[in-house]
Design an enzyme around this catalytic site. Structure first.
Site, PDB file in Angstrom:
ATOM      1  N   LEU A  93      -9.054 -62.166  -6.351  1.00 33.40           N
ATOM      2  CA  LEU A  93      -7.625 -61.769  -7.088  1.00 33.40           C
ATOM      3  C   LEU A  93      -7.301 -62.567  -8.404  1.00 33.40           C
ATOM      4  O   LEU A  93      -7.457 -63.822  -8.612  1.00 33.40           O
ATOM      5  CB  LEU A  93      -6.444 -61.653  -6.240  1.00 33.40           C
ATOM      6  CG  LEU A  93      -6.388 -60.803  -4.946  1.00 33.40           C
ATOM      7  CD1 LEU A  93      -5.344 -60.924  -4.150  1.00 33.40           C
ATOM      8  CD2 LEU A  93      -6.657 -59.231  -5.601  1.00 33.40           C
ATOM      9  N   ASN A 107      -2.694 -64.713   3.217  1.00 32.82           N
ATOM     10  CA  ASN A 107      -4.302 -64.572   3.543  1.00 32.82           C
ATOM     11  C   ASN A 107      -4.322 -65.175   4.797  1.00 32.82           C
ATOM     12  O   ASN A 107      -3.824 -66.252   5.212  1.00 32.82           O
ATOM     13  CB  ASN A 107      -4.840 -65.228   2.078  1.00 32.82           C
ATOM     14  CG  ASN A 107      -6.376 -64.763   2.482  1.00 32.82           C
ATOM     15  OD1 ASN A 107      -6.635 -63.468   3.053  1.00 32.82           O
ATOM     16  ND2 ASN A 107      -7.361 -65.799   2.171  1.00 32.82           N
ATOM     17  N   HIS A 109      -7.625 -67.114   6.624  1.00 34.37           N
ATOM     18  CA  HIS A 109      -8.976 -67.447   6.237  1.00 34.37           C
ATOM     19  C   HIS A 109      -9.736 -68.128   7.393  1.00 34.37           C
ATOM     20  O   HIS A 109      -9.082 -68.935   7.980  1.00 34.37           O
ATOM     21  CB  HIS A 109      -8.880 -68.608   5.319  1.00 34.37           C
ATOM     22  CG  HIS A 109     -10.215 -69.223   4.762  1.00 34.37           C
ATOM     23  ND1 HIS A 109     -11.136 -68.447   3.858  1.00 34.37           N
ATOM     24  CD2 HIS A 109     -10.926 -70.249   4.883  1.00 34.37           C
ATOM     25  CE1 HIS A 109     -12.130 -69.064   3.794  1.00 34.37           C
ATOM     26  NE2 HIS A 109     -12.099 -70.051   4.308  1.00 34.37           N
ATOM     27  N   SER A 136      -6.722 -70.459   9.375  1.00 35.38           N
ATOM     28  CA  SER A 136      -5.494 -70.661   8.582  1.00 35.38           C
ATOM     29  C   SER A 136      -4.858 -69.538   8.036  1.00 35.38           C
ATOM     30  O   SER A 136      -5.490 -68.535   7.447  1.00 35.38           O
ATOM     31  CB  SER A 136      -5.887 -71.687   7.372  1.00 35.38           C
ATOM     32  OG  SER A 136      -6.643 -72.903   7.751  1.00 35.38           O
ATOM     33  N   GLU A 143      -5.197 -71.109  -6.859  1.00 33.37           N
ATOM     34  CA  GLU A 143      -6.377 -71.811  -6.420  1.00 33.37           C
ATOM     35  C   GLU A 143      -6.992 -71.016  -5.245  1.00 33.37           C
ATOM     36  O   GLU A 143      -6.500 -70.880  -4.170  1.00 33.37           O
ATOM     37  CB  GLU A 143      -5.683 -73.008  -5.883  1.00 33.37           C
ATOM     38  CG  GLU A 143      -6.729 -74.316  -6.234  1.00 33.37           C
ATOM     39  CD  GLU A 143      -6.216 -75.495  -5.473  1.00 33.37           C
ATOM     40  OE1 GLU A 143      -6.853 -76.282  -4.698  1.00 33.37           O
ATOM     41  OE2 GLU A 143      -4.808 -75.540  -5.632  1.00 33.37           O
ATOM     42  N   LEU A 144      -8.194 -70.598  -5.358  1.00 28.25           N
ATOM     43  CA  LEU A 144      -8.842 -69.917  -4.236  1.00 28.25           C
ATOM     44  C   LEU A 144      -8.915 -70.456  -2.929  1.00 28.25           C
ATOM     45  O   LEU A 144      -9.217 -71.566  -2.913  1.00 28.25           O
ATOM     46  CB  LEU A 144     -10.286 -69.436  -4.847  1.00 28.25           C
ATOM     47  CG  LEU A 144     -11.082 -68.631  -3.709  1.00 28.25           C
ATOM     48  CD1 LEU A 144     -10.404 -67.125  -3.800  1.00 28.25           C
ATOM     49  CD2 LEU A 144     -12.494 -68.655  -4.461  1.00 28.25           C
ATOM     50  N   ASP A 145      -8.363 -69.847  -2.158  1.00 30.82           N
ATOM     51  CA  ASP A 145      -8.021 -70.580  -0.702  1.00 30.82           C
ATOM     52  C   ASP A 145      -7.586 -71.925  -0.657  1.00 30.82           C
ATOM     53  O   ASP A 145      -7.708 -72.629   0.175  1.00 30.82           O
ATOM     54  CB  ASP A 145      -9.787 -70.631   0.011  1.00 30.82           C
ATOM     55  CG  ASP A 145     -10.491 -69.425   0.081  1.00 30.82           C
ATOM     56  OD1 ASP A 145      -9.646 -68.291   0.723  1.00 30.82           O
ATOM     57  OD2 ASP A 145     -11.614 -69.292   0.377  1.00 30.82           O
TER      58      ASP A 145
HETATM   59  C1  GAR Z   1     -11.395 -62.310   9.275  1.00 35.28           C
HETATM   60  O1  GAR Z   1     -12.019 -63.304  10.142  1.00 35.28           O
HETATM   61  C2  GAR Z   1     -10.727 -63.019   8.209  1.00 35.28           C
HETATM   62  O2  GAR Z   1     -10.483 -64.398   8.289  1.00 35.28           O
HETATM   63  C3  GAR Z   1     -11.972 -62.905   6.995  1.00 35.28           C
HETATM   64  O3  GAR Z   1     -12.528 -61.804   7.349  1.00 35.28           O
HETATM   65  C4  GAR Z   1     -12.434 -61.437   8.540  1.00 35.28           C
HETATM   66  C5  GAR Z   1     -12.044 -59.950   8.512  1.00 35.28           C
HETATM   67  O4  GAR Z   1     -12.079 -59.404   9.978  1.00 35.28           O
HETATM   68  N1  GAR Z   1     -11.473 -63.349   5.797  1.00 35.28           N
HETATM   69  C6  GAR Z   1     -12.159 -63.903   4.817  1.00 35.28           C
HETATM   70  O5  GAR Z   1     -13.066 -64.319   5.086  1.00 35.28           O
HETATM   71  C7  GAR Z   1     -11.240 -64.130   3.571  1.00 35.28           C
HETATM   72  N2  GAR Z   1     -12.387 -64.662   2.677  1.00 35.28           N
HETATM   73  P1  GAR Z   1     -11.278 -58.071  10.132  1.00 35.28           P
HETATM   74  O6  GAR Z   1     -11.691 -57.200   9.025  1.00 35.28           O
HETATM   75  O7  GAR Z   1     -11.538 -57.503  11.388  1.00 35.28           O
HETATM   76  O8  GAR Z   1      -9.600 -58.347  10.135  1.00 35.28           O
END
Ligand code: GAR
Length: 210
Positions: A93, A107, A109, A136, A143-145
């Site tokens: 974003l 979010n 992660h 998390s 700041e990304l993540d």
């Molecule tokens: C989840 O594991 C989430 O933590 C990750 O994508 C997956 C989505 O699963 N997010 C990231 O990697 C963000 N950078 P879902 O569509 O089944 O909820």
């Protein structure tokens, strides 16, 4: 009732956990819209099945990140949300977007932040021979993540665990903690203050609640 907009890009299993929590009266608010940057995201069907407004906003129809985020802001604001939840939303974003919703953006992660920011966390943890991994929930900042962590859940990696095994354990923990974090926020307990995340007015440690 507090209003929630959820952003997704794919399967939407975390969205489903939030929908389920709402149906049990445990979310503390109402999911008023689900927006996906991918038209074929399965999560859009989950939203429709739950009679939630499901919006596809394909990012590839916009010339720039700024143009896409501008359109996204408009759709989100139409729904007047108290909170925007990123649930597997796989787009970076812009600062404009992050500022617009400062303090109202969560979010999830798949790592124990600040370890393993970015993509492909499971593969990298396994390649490193790591024994600990986790998930998390954090506030989104520029700041990304890197925004303040609210909550984490850890898991052990056992010898012989495949990436699929790890992903399954990750999802189980995500589905457990994300609805709790959302509920804390909607109850007004969780806030993003000038010095980081607070719960009931008290500063959370760098790893959040574990
Ligand atoms: C989840 O594991 C989430 O933590 C990750 O994508 C997956 C989505 O699963 N997010 C990231 O990697 C963000 N950078 P879902 O569509 O089944 O909820």
């Amino acid at each position: 009732t507090p209003r929630v907009v959820v952003l997704i890009s794919g399967n939407g299993s975390n969205l489903q956990a939030l929908i389920d929590a709402q149906s049990y009266g445990e979310l503390g608010g109402e999911i008023v819209a689900v927006i996906s940057n991918k038209v074929d995201a399965y999560g859009l069907k989950r939203a429709r099945d739950a009679e939630i407004d499901a919006v596809a906003l394909p990012h590839n129809e916009y010339d720039s990140r700024e143009a896409f985020d501008g359109a996204l802001i408009k759709v989100i604001e139409r729904h007047e949300p108290d909170l925007i939840v990123l649930a597997g939303f796989m787009r970076i974003l812009t600062p404009l977007f992050v500022h617009r919703f400062h303090g109202r953006l969560l979010n999830i992660h798949p790592s124990l932040l600040p370890a393993y920011q970015g993509l492909n966390t499971h593969a990298r943890v396994l390649a490193d021979g790591g024994e600990e991994h986790g998930v998390s929930v954090h506030f989104v900042t520029e700041e990304l993540d890197g925004g303040p962590v609210v909550m984490q859940a850890a898991l052990k990696i056992h010898p012989g665990d495949s990436q699929e095994d790890v992903i399954e354990k990750i999802h189980a923990r995500e589905h457990l903690i994300y609805p709790i974090a959302v509920r804390w926020f909607l109850e007004g307990r969780l806030q993003l203050g000038p010095k980081g995340a607070t719960l009931d007015g008290m500063a959370l440690p760098p790893q959040g609640m574990r």
